[in-house]
Design a protein around this motif. Structure first.
Motif, PDB file in Angstrom:
ATOM      1  N   UNK A  93       0.803  -1.229   0.000  1.00 51.85           N
ATOM      2  CA  UNK A  93       0.000   0.000   0.000  1.00 51.85           C
ATOM      3  C   UNK A  93       0.839   1.283   0.000  1.00 51.85           C
ATOM      4  N   UNK A  94       2.159   1.147  -0.115  1.00 47.68           N
ATOM      5  CA  UNK A  94       3.027   2.314   0.047  1.00 47.68           C
ATOM      6  C   UNK A  94       2.777   3.445  -0.915  1.00 47.68           C
ATOM      7  N   UNK A  95       2.218   3.123  -2.107  1.00 48.11           N
ATOM      8  CA  UNK A  95       1.946   4.189  -3.069  1.00 48.11           C
ATOM      9  C   UNK A  95       0.558   4.790  -2.877  1.00 48.11           C
ATOM     10  N   UNK A  96      -0.166   4.303  -1.860  1.00 47.81           N
ATOM     11  CA  UNK A  96      -1.470   4.871  -1.505  1.00 47.81           C
ATOM     12  C   UNK A  96      -1.281   5.918  -0.408  1.00 47.81           C
ATOM     13  N   UNK A  97      -2.363   6.585  -0.047  1.00 47.98           N
ATOM     14  CA  UNK A  97      -2.310   7.544   1.062  1.00 47.98           C
ATOM     15  C   UNK A  97      -2.456   6.770   2.369  1.00 47.98           C
ATOM     16  N   UNK A  98      -1.325   6.470   2.995  1.00 50.58           N
ATOM     17  CA  UNK A  98      -1.319   5.647   4.202  1.00 50.58           C
ATOM     18  C   UNK A  98      -1.273   6.541   5.443  1.00 50.58           C
ATOM     19  N   UNK A  99      -2.158   6.247   6.387  1.00 45.78           N
ATOM     20  CA  UNK A  99      -2.163   6.913   7.688  1.00 45.78           C
ATOM     21  C   UNK A  99      -1.896   5.841   8.736  1.00 45.78           C
ATOM     22  N   UNK A 100      -1.037   6.122   9.675  1.00 49.08           N
ATOM     23  CA  UNK A 100      -0.697   5.138  10.708  1.00 49.08           C
ATOM     24  C   UNK A 100      -1.199   5.624  12.060  1.00 49.08           C
ATOM     25  N   UNK A 101      -2.106   4.853  12.643  1.00 48.11           N
ATOM     26  CA  UNK A 101      -2.610   5.136  13.994  1.00 48.11           C
ATOM     27  C   UNK A 101      -1.899   4.187  14.959  1.00 48.11           C
ATOM     28  N   UNK A 102      -1.152   4.765  15.891  1.00 50.34           N
ATOM     29  CA  UNK A 102      -0.359   3.952  16.811  1.00 50.34           C
ATOM     30  C   UNK A 102      -0.870   4.092  18.248  1.00 50.34           C
ATOM     31  N   UNK A 103      -2.184   4.289  18.389  1.00 52.27           N
ATOM     32  CA  UNK A 103      -2.784   4.515  19.705  1.00 52.27           C
ATOM     33  C   UNK A 103      -2.677   3.290  20.603  1.00 52.27           C
ATOM     34  N   UNK A 104      -2.961   2.111  20.051  1.00 54.70           N
ATOM     35  CA  UNK A 104      -3.164   0.923  20.876  1.00 54.70           C
ATOM     36  C   UNK A 104      -2.132  -0.146  20.571  1.00 54.70           C
ATOM     37  N   UNK A 105      -1.890  -1.005  21.560  1.00 54.26           N
ATOM     38  CA  UNK A 105      -0.950  -2.105  21.379  1.00 54.26           C
ATOM     39  C   UNK A 105       0.162  -2.045  22.400  1.00 54.26           C
ATOM     40  N   UNK A 106       1.053  -3.022  22.345  1.00 57.38           N
ATOM     41  CA  UNK A 106       2.203  -3.006  23.247  1.00 57.38           C
ATOM     42  C   UNK A 106       3.125  -1.842  22.878  1.00 57.38           C
ATOM     43  N   UNK A 107       4.038  -1.513  23.779  1.00 53.24           N
ATOM     44  CA  UNK A 107       4.978  -0.423  23.498  1.00 53.24           C
ATOM     45  C   UNK A 107       5.803  -0.721  22.254  1.00 53.24           C
ATOM     46  N   UNK A 108       6.156  -1.980  22.086  1.00 52.32           N
ATOM     47  CA  UNK A 108       6.940  -2.350  20.899  1.00 52.32           C
ATOM     48  C   UNK A 108       6.120  -2.162  19.632  1.00 52.32           C
ATOM     49  N   UNK A 109       4.858  -2.580  19.661  1.00 51.15           N
ATOM     50  CA  UNK A 109       3.990  -2.426  18.491  1.00 51.15           C
ATOM     51  C   UNK A 109       3.838  -0.963  18.104  1.00 51.15           C
ATOM     52  N   UNK A 110       3.514  -0.120  19.091  1.00 49.21           N
ATOM     53  CA  UNK A 110       3.295   1.294  18.775  1.00 49.21           C
ATOM     54  C   UNK A 110       4.592   1.980  18.369  1.00 49.21           C
TER      55      UNK A 110
END
Length: 400
Positions: A93-110
């Motif tokens: 999806x890198x050539x699409x308009x990607x938005x990354x939400x890092x609100x939730x998950x372990x510290x490593x995941x976010x």
């Protein structure tokens, strides 16, 4: 172009259903705010329950959850697995308009989600609001924050710029400053500094000095000493070019030697050797100009002893190439000429240079051959100037 939301998904703090529903409510708020066409969830097996609650939240609000897929993470604290799976989806999806939400998950995941956003220059988003003592954002207090990351990119690009500058890649360094750095406090100073040394590297000395004299460059206090030395030798070179010095050749010698070192530091040994050849030739020119007021491209035989004229067959004005220029100095009794006449190593090094693809052959000069050649030319330079080493230092570019 589709809007694709990458979202890390945890289970909230603790295992109570209310906390998971509160988390799902907040994550759905982000989805509603971003209006993606597709969603890529990243989470553990347990996180699938959170996604189910997100779907229920959408239904409760009379809305449909966009098309989504779930990327299962087996080791929620494993950096390699997280990085690999994020990168795999970024390739899709890198050539699409990607938005990354890092609100939730372990510290490593976010953390990995945030880092991927920086690496791929994607929009970063996080849900914040009033948190209870467990750190969970309370339902109804959520707000969506889009992170302004230009300062991070500026710091990364300034680091890249400095590395390129220090390796003499001034054009590429300049492109990064002008095209990629947004609002760094030293941007204009670094642009003029880079332009100065780009011009100097091309032997465009007057343009280089103009940039080094700018107020912006002079504000770089940590470079004050080296720039002062650089400007001193540039001034001598420019004076020679403009005919304001009695003897014009001497200031160019340390500049050529310093330039040769820069080419060698880039692994461009054929270029570096070509400059050494010119420097060796220049040493003879310096002595002939200063001792006899003569030019090697049009030697006046009347200025030399009869024996010298006979040895070199000077029966009229004549151009002398490198070896014959040293032969003239040998015949006239100069130490540097006598040394050259007995120096088998320099003749061997000259053969290597002459066989270079940038001279008359098809071979390449290697690092060991270059270092031998440099040491030998420096030996001859020291014969005519006991301060040549400090002058080379004055012609050496700063490191950032």
């Amino acid at each position: 172009m589709d809007r694709v939301l990458f979202m890390t998904v945890g289970t909230g703090t603790g295992t109570s259903e209310d906390r998971i529903r509160s988390l799902a409510h907040g994550l759905f708020q982000s989805i509603t705010n971003k209006r993606p066409d597709k969603i890529v969830f990243f989470g553990s097996e347990m996180s699938k329950k959170t996604v189910e609650y997100i779907k229920e939240e959408a239904e409760a609000q009379g809305k449909d959850l966009p098309e989504y897929k779930f990327i299962e993470i087996l080791d929620i604290d494993g950096v390699k697995e997280l990085f690999d799976k994020f990168e795999e989806q970024m390739k899709i999806y890198g050539d699409q308009e990607v938005i990354i939400d890092y609100t939730s998950g372990t510290k490593t995941m976010t953390s990995i989600a945030f880092v991927m956003g920086i690496l791929y220059r994607k929009e970063l988003s996080v849900i914040t609001g009033f948190r209870d003592r467990n750190g969970t954002v309370q339902s109804g207090t959520e707000s969506n924050i889009e992170q302004n990351t230009y300062q991070i990119y500026d710091k990364l690009n300034i680091r890249r710029f400095k590395e390129l500058f220090n390796h003499g890649r001034f054009e590429t360094a300049l492109q990064i400053l002008e095209n990629d750095v947004v609002n760094h406090e030293r941007k204009e100073a670094y642009i003029k500094l880079t332009r100065a040394y780009l011009h100097w590297d091309l032997f465009e000395h007057e343009e280089a000095l103009d940039y080094l004299n700018s107020d912006e460059v002079n504000s770089l206090e940590e470079l004050e000493d080296v720039i002062k030395r650089n400007k001193s030798i540039l001034g001598e070179i420019i004076s020679s070019r403009n005919g304001r010095r009695k003897y014009k050749y001497r200031p160019f010698l340390p500049d050529l030697l310093a330039n040769s070192r820069r080419r060698a530091s880039e692994g461009r040994y054929d270029d570096a050797a070509a400059r050494l050849y010119r420097a060796l030739e220049l040493i003879a020119q310096i002595l002939i100009e200063e001792e006899y007021g003569d030019e090697t491209d049009s030697i006046n035989p009347d200025k030399y002893a009869m024996s010298t004229r006979a040895a070199l067959k000077l029966d009229g004005k004549k151009h002398l190439a490198l070896k014959n220029a040293y032969r003239l100095l040998e015949c006239e009794g100069h130490d540097v000429g006598r040394a050259f006449g007995k120096d088998n190593e320099i003749l061997d090094l000259l053969r290597i240079r002459n066989h270079s693809i940038l001279a008359h052959g098809f071979e390449s000069v290697n690092g060991e051959q270059y270092e031998r050649f440099y040491d030998k030319v420096l030996e001859y330079a020291r014969m005519i100037d006991e301060r040549i080493d400090s002058k080379i230092d004055n012609a050496t570019f700063p490191r950032l």
